[in-house]
Design a protein around this motif. Sequence first.
Motif: not given
Length: 163
Positions: A92-108
């Motif tokens: 993944t690119l532009n890793k962040t926290t789930p709260a700061l993620g955007t639609e279409g992101n992978l959650l892990y």
Amino acid sequence: MITYYKVIQNALQIYYQRDKYAYFYAAKGQILTDPLMDALIACEPEYWKRYSPDKILEIKDFSRGRVGLDCSGFINACTGQEKYSTAYYLDTLNKTTPALGTEGNLLYTTHGGRGRHVGLDIGYGYYLSFEKEMQSCTFGKISAYRWEHSGQLRDVDYTGAKN
């Protein structure tokens, strides 16, 4: 290259047809037959030893004839890629926290170091995922789940294109 919007559309199509699908560990989109389920179980004995023989029969009865997906198989079906959960996260690119993620992101998540699981951020604070046996595609609120990371999927266009 597939757009994040198309990835979400693919995920929603699976969710809307969730009666056709079953979570089955290590399944990647195959129709679940007894010989296939037995082979998948035989390939992952450490995973399956958590269940009694009776529970395994119950899981197989629920799953038989459905399209089998585990969490990474779900992401594979949405993106057209072929990876496993940790490989998705590592790429993944532009890793962040789930709260700061955007639609279409992978959650892990690693469930606190006890496993690996992926899902898809579908926007507005919600996700879709394949989580456990005897279930299909599940819908949930990101903040109510133990997601640890969020990131953009490699080879997915996040520039805003809708098709």
